[in-house]
Structure formats: structure tokens, C-alpha cells
Design a protein around this motif. Structure first.
Motif, PDB file in Angstrom:
ATOM      1  N   ALA A  24       0.881  -1.168   0.199  1.00  0.00           N
ATOM      2  CA  ALA A  24      -0.447  -0.397  -0.438  1.00  0.00           C
ATOM      3  C   ALA A  24       1.426   0.848  -0.177  1.00  0.00           C
ATOM      4  O   ALA A  24       1.577   1.215   0.417  1.00  0.00           O
ATOM      5  CB  ALA A  24      -0.697  -0.619   0.883  1.00  0.00           C
ATOM      6  N   LYS A  25       0.195   2.368  -0.726  1.00  0.00           N
ATOM      7  CA  LYS A  25       1.257   3.157  -0.980  1.00  0.00           C
ATOM      8  C   LYS A  25      -0.004   5.181  -0.094  1.00  0.00           C
ATOM      9  O   LYS A  25      -0.916   4.760  -0.682  1.00  0.00           O
ATOM     10  CB  LYS A  25       1.603   3.914  -2.541  1.00  0.00           C
ATOM     11  N   PRO A  26       0.943   5.651   0.006  1.00  0.00           N
ATOM     12  CA  PRO A  26      -0.067   6.727   0.422  1.00  0.00           C
ATOM     13  C   PRO A  26      -0.691   7.481  -1.027  1.00  0.00           C
ATOM     14  O   PRO A  26      -0.184   7.288  -2.072  1.00  0.00           O
ATOM     15  CB  PRO A  26       0.844   8.428   0.869  1.00  0.00           C
ATOM     16  N   LEU A  27      -1.784   7.956  -0.582  1.00  0.00           N
ATOM     17  CA  LEU A  27      -2.646   8.453  -1.554  1.00  0.00           C
ATOM     18  C   LEU A  27      -2.535   9.836  -1.874  1.00  0.00           C
ATOM     19  O   LEU A  27      -2.231  10.612  -0.534  1.00  0.00           O
ATOM     20  CB  LEU A  27      -4.360   7.985  -1.287  1.00  0.00           C
ATOM     21  N   THR A  28      -2.531  10.003  -2.614  1.00  0.00           N
ATOM     22  CA  THR A  28      -3.229  11.219  -3.403  1.00  0.00           C
ATOM     23  C   THR A  28      -3.881  12.462  -3.367  1.00  0.00           C
ATOM     24  O   THR A  28      -4.587  12.162  -4.646  1.00  0.00           O
ATOM     25  CB  THR A  28      -1.829  12.488  -4.215  1.00  0.00           C
ATOM     26  N   VAL A  29      -4.589  13.145  -2.397  1.00  0.00           N
ATOM     27  CA  VAL A  29      -5.745  14.204  -2.630  1.00  0.00           C
ATOM     28  C   VAL A  29      -5.500  15.760  -3.445  1.00  0.00           C
ATOM     29  O   VAL A  29      -5.186  16.322  -2.561  1.00  0.00           O
ATOM     30  CB  VAL A  29      -6.429  13.942  -1.816  1.00  0.00           C
ATOM     31  N   GLU A  30      -6.235  16.470  -4.704  1.00  0.00           N
ATOM     32  CA  GLU A  30      -6.342  17.480  -4.448  1.00  0.00           C
ATOM     33  C   GLU A  30      -7.504  18.939  -3.949  1.00  0.00           C
ATOM     34  O   GLU A  30      -8.405  17.579  -4.417  1.00  0.00           O
ATOM     35  CB  GLU A  30      -5.742  17.446  -6.493  1.00  0.00           C
ATOM     36  N   ALA A  31      -6.778  19.618  -3.458  1.00  0.00           N
ATOM     37  CA  ALA A  31      -8.122  20.780  -3.232  1.00  0.00           C
ATOM     38  C   ALA A  31      -7.729  21.862  -3.354  1.00  0.00           C
ATOM     39  O   ALA A  31      -6.683  22.232  -3.603  1.00  0.00           O
ATOM     40  CB  ALA A  31      -8.556  19.878  -1.964  1.00  0.00           C
ATOM     41  N   ASN A  32      -8.949  22.597  -3.255  1.00  0.00           N
ATOM     42  CA  ASN A  32      -9.239  23.972  -3.233  1.00  0.00           C
ATOM     43  C   ASN A  32      -9.887  24.521  -2.325  1.00  0.00           C
ATOM     44  O   ASN A  32     -10.744  23.955  -2.379  1.00  0.00           O
ATOM     45  CB  ASN A  32      -8.696  25.007  -4.667  1.00  0.00           C
ATOM     46  N   GLU A  33     -10.212  26.226  -2.739  1.00  0.00           N
ATOM     47  CA  GLU A  33     -11.322  26.962  -1.698  1.00  0.00           C
ATOM     48  C   GLU A  33     -11.817  26.796  -2.447  1.00  0.00           C
ATOM     49  O   GLU A  33     -12.976  26.912  -1.771  1.00  0.00           O
ATOM     50  CB  GLU A  33     -10.871  27.582  -0.814  1.00  0.00           C
ATOM     51  N   PHE A  34     -12.115  26.380  -4.026  1.00  0.00           N
ATOM     52  CA  PHE A  34     -13.732  26.748  -4.173  1.00  0.00           C
ATOM     53  C   PHE A  34     -14.806  25.518  -4.534  1.00  0.00           C
ATOM     54  O   PHE A  34     -15.684  25.233  -4.431  1.00  0.00           O
ATOM     55  CB  PHE A  34     -13.456  27.217  -6.140  1.00  0.00           C
ATOM     56  N   THR A  35     -13.892  24.523  -4.897  1.00  0.00           N
ATOM     57  CA  THR A  35     -14.954  22.991  -4.988  1.00  0.00           C
ATOM     58  C   THR A  35     -14.549  22.221  -3.296  1.00  0.00           C
ATOM     59  O   THR A  35     -13.292  21.893  -2.613  1.00  0.00           O
ATOM     60  CB  THR A  35     -13.905  22.470  -5.605  1.00  0.00           C
ATOM     61  N   THR A  36     -15.900  21.652  -3.264  1.00  0.00           N
ATOM     62  CA  THR A  36     -15.339  20.170  -2.325  1.00  0.00           C
ATOM     63  C   THR A  36     -14.996  19.277  -2.758  1.00  0.00           C
ATOM     64  O   THR A  36     -16.179  18.496  -3.219  1.00  0.00           O
ATOM     65  CB  THR A  36     -16.803  20.544  -1.405  1.00  0.00           C
ATOM     66  N   VAL A  37     -14.314  18.721  -2.098  1.00  0.00           N
ATOM     67  CA  VAL A  37     -13.703  17.947  -2.396  1.00  0.00           C
ATOM     68  C   VAL A  37     -14.002  16.325  -1.498  1.00  0.00           C
ATOM     69  O   VAL A  37     -14.118  16.288  -0.055  1.00  0.00           O
ATOM     70  CB  VAL A  37     -12.444  17.750  -3.226  1.00  0.00           C
ATOM     71  N   THR A  38     -14.805  15.026  -2.035  1.00  0.00           N
ATOM     72  CA  THR A  38     -15.484  13.676  -1.114  1.00  0.00           C
ATOM     73  C   THR A  38     -14.102  12.818  -1.234  1.00  0.00           C
ATOM     74  O   THR A  38     -13.896  12.213  -2.633  1.00  0.00           O
ATOM     75  CB  THR A  38     -17.430  13.987  -1.532  1.00  0.00           C
TER      76      THR A  38
END
Length: 336
Positions: A24-38
């Protein structure tokens, strides 16, 4: 240096009550202040070891769904632990353009699992706060008593001390606080700090070792090799030295050891050696034109007004030794 008593670096990761999953490897998630990531997890979210303050992760108690938003800033990471004991490591990046708004996380993506027979709840460290879930509707929130802390999470260091050996000017606007929420929680018998001290140290270091330096000139250099102190953090009964080892030369630097000493003065020929309780991320070879960000963890120790701490980086069969001295005023300022 002829002797290095404690710098045979042994990585004691995921011991005791924690089992690692090699594939298993760490997951990578991108986010910003304009969109809600679920983010959808395979089982109910139990606790979260939070990322840096420019990332906000929220979840409802008893739910498998969490939401993420971010402000512009440096990358960070968080650790999510579910009720079945699964441990998920997630790398967080800020991005103005997102390619993915929903992440469905599978059980086989966990980097490890708690081995205890019951679903023991990993604890909230004093200065490494677990994100608190929003209580279910009509359910009273669990009462958690705050505890005293050695660090004021809102304190910002803006005034450098005077008369110091290393000229440790402090960058205005930076603070010597861990990458955690300021709210604190009490200990319990299921506290990860008590269940698996090495794993607790490792998670704390991983969440904080990439902090930007709050200091302008806290370094020493010899033959294009630099030892730089980025920060000092205090958590529970330990003190964490955040360091950067920089090789700006054109050849490898073969690390023989990194040592900490307490000396009565700069001319003291019989210093006392400080033995770490945990080391994090020290490389045996530092590649040309590269950095090695590391953390050394010690039990809290007193430092008298006439004493100094010397940090010594030593290379195998070479004269490229670097010595960084720190006096008591300097340490007292950053480790309050």
C-alpha cells in the motif's frame, strides 16, 4: 568523530499494535477553496490526525464520508483511522484546477492496521490534535476535558532574542507550533502515545518535518555542507528538533552520524552526549545538490544559562564536519 553511540539509525515503524501493509502507498488528493472534494472510506471514520492548517477535513460522527477543502499553501498529509483499525495515509496538495472531485477509497489501500482485538481508539496527543467529528443530530457531543500544553498554539514568534551565538533571526509571521488544530484533548488508556510510542513519534514527525524554517540564520556551513535548524517543537514529554541537512556540493555526502552534545562552554572538552528516543528520515547518503529533512526527538532536558547544545554532522573519512551551536536563550525561546 570516533564514537557515535546512538546514530545507528533503526526505523521502528508500525510496531507493537500496528501492522504495515507493504504494497500500500499513500493516496494523493488535490483540493482548493472553491470546490468541495469528497472522500468515501470503506468503513466508519474513527479519528483523523490532521494536516496543516491550510487544509480542512470534516466528517460526521458514525459516517464513512469526509469532505476536504484547502487554501493555497504547501503540501501536507493526514492520517485517517477507521473503526476496523485500518490506517489510511493521504498526501494533500493544493491545486486551482482539480481533475477529480470524488475519491472512493478501498480497504486494500490502507497502509496498516491496528492489531488490538477490540477496535481500540488511537488517542489524541496533547499538541497533535485529532480532528473532532461533528456529532450526530439529537446526540449530545462527547465531553472532552482540555489539558495543559507546553506550546501556545496561537503564539507567533516575531522578536528574535539578542546576544546569541547563532544569530537566530525569526521570520515574522511564522510560529513554532505543530501542524495541528489548537484544540487539545485528554489522555486515555487507549492513547496511541501509550500503546505504541514509536508509532506516535513517527506520525508526529511525518506531520511536521516539512515545516518551513521560522529562522533566518540558524545554520552552519563547511565546504558546501549546511546544517540548518528549522524549528523546535515540544509535545508531551518530548522535544523535537526539525533539521535540514543540505549538500550543495557536486559529490555525495556519506553520513557517519549526527550527534547532539551539551557543553558548559564552547571550549568544553568533556561534553555530555544527548541520546534521542526517536530519529526520523536521516539518510546514509545525501546526494549532490539535495536536502535531507530530518527530525531528532529527545526527552525534555534542562539547559543552564552557561550551557550550550552543539549539533555535529560528521562524514565518513572526510573533513566535512559541520558544528551548529545553540545557546540556552535560543532553546528556551523556541521550546516554550
Amino acid at each position: 568523530m570516533k564514537k557515535n553511540y546512538f546514530f545507528l539509525i533503526v526505523y521502528l515503524v508500525l510496531m507493537g499494535s500496528v501492522t504495515a501493509q507493504d504494497n500500500a502507498k499513500p493516496l494523493t488528493v488535490e483540493a482548493n477553496e472553491f470546490t468541495t472534494v469528497t472522500l468515501f472510506f470503506p468503513t466508519v471514520i474513527e479519528q483523523v490526525i490532521p494536516p496543516a492548517s491550510n487544509y480542512k477535513f470534516e466528517f460526521d460522527q458514525g459516517n464513512t464520508i469526509g469532505t476536504l477543502k484547502a487554501r493555497k499553501g504547501t503540501p501536507s498529509n493526514m492520517t485517517v483511522i477507521t473503526t476496523d483499525g485500518s490506517i489510511f495515509s493521504i498526501v494533500l496538495n493544493y491545486s486551482q484546477k482539480l481533475e477529480k472531485y470524488t475519491h472512493i477509497i478501498n480497504a486494500n489501500q490502507a497502509v496498516g492496521a491496528m492489531n488490538s482485538g477490540s477496535s481500540a481508539t488511537p488517542p489524541e496527543p496533547e499538541n497533535t490534535t485529532i480532528v473532532q467529528a461533528n456529532p450526530k443530530p439529537n446526540a449530545p457531543p462527547e465531553s472532552v476535558a482540555p489539558v495543559a500544553s507546553n506550546i501556545d498554539p496561537r503564539e507567533t514568534i516575531k522578536t528574535p532574542p539578542t546576544d546569541m551565538n547563532v544569530s537566530p533571526d525569526v521570520f515574522e509571521g511564522f510560529s513554532n507550533q505543530p501542524n495541528t488544530d489548537p484544540e487539545l484533548y485528554s489522555d486515555s488508556e487507549n492513547d496511541l502515545y501509550n500503546l505504541d510510542r514509536e508509532e506516535y513519534y513517527s506520525i508526529f514527525c511525518e506531520n511536521n518535518y516539512l515545516q518551513k524554517s521560522i529562522l533566518k540564520r540558524s545554520f552552519r556551513q563547511n565546504k558546501k555542507i549546511i546544517v540548518r535548524l528549522n524549528n523546535i517543537l515540544v509535545d508531551r514529554e518530548e522535544i523535537y528538533f526539525m533539521l535540514s541537512l543540505e549538500n550543495t556540493s557536486k559529490k555525495d555526502y556519506n553520513v557517519n552520524g549526527l550527534s547532539f552534545f551539551i557543553k558548559e562552554s564552547h571550549r568544553d572538552n568533556n561534553p555530555s552526549i544527548l541520546e534521542p528516543v526517536h530519529t526520523f528520515n536521516l539518510q546514509k547518503i545525501i546526494d549532490p545538490e539535495s536536502n535531507n529533512e530530518i527530525v531528532y526527538v529527545f526527552k525534555k532536558f534542562p539547559l543552564q544559562t552557561n550551557q550550550i547544545v552543539e549539533i555535529v554532522l560528521d562524514e565518513i573519512d572526510s573533513s566535512r564536519m559541520v558544528i551548529l551551536p545553540l545557546d540556552y536563550k535560543y532553546l528556551n525561546l523556541l521550546s516554550k
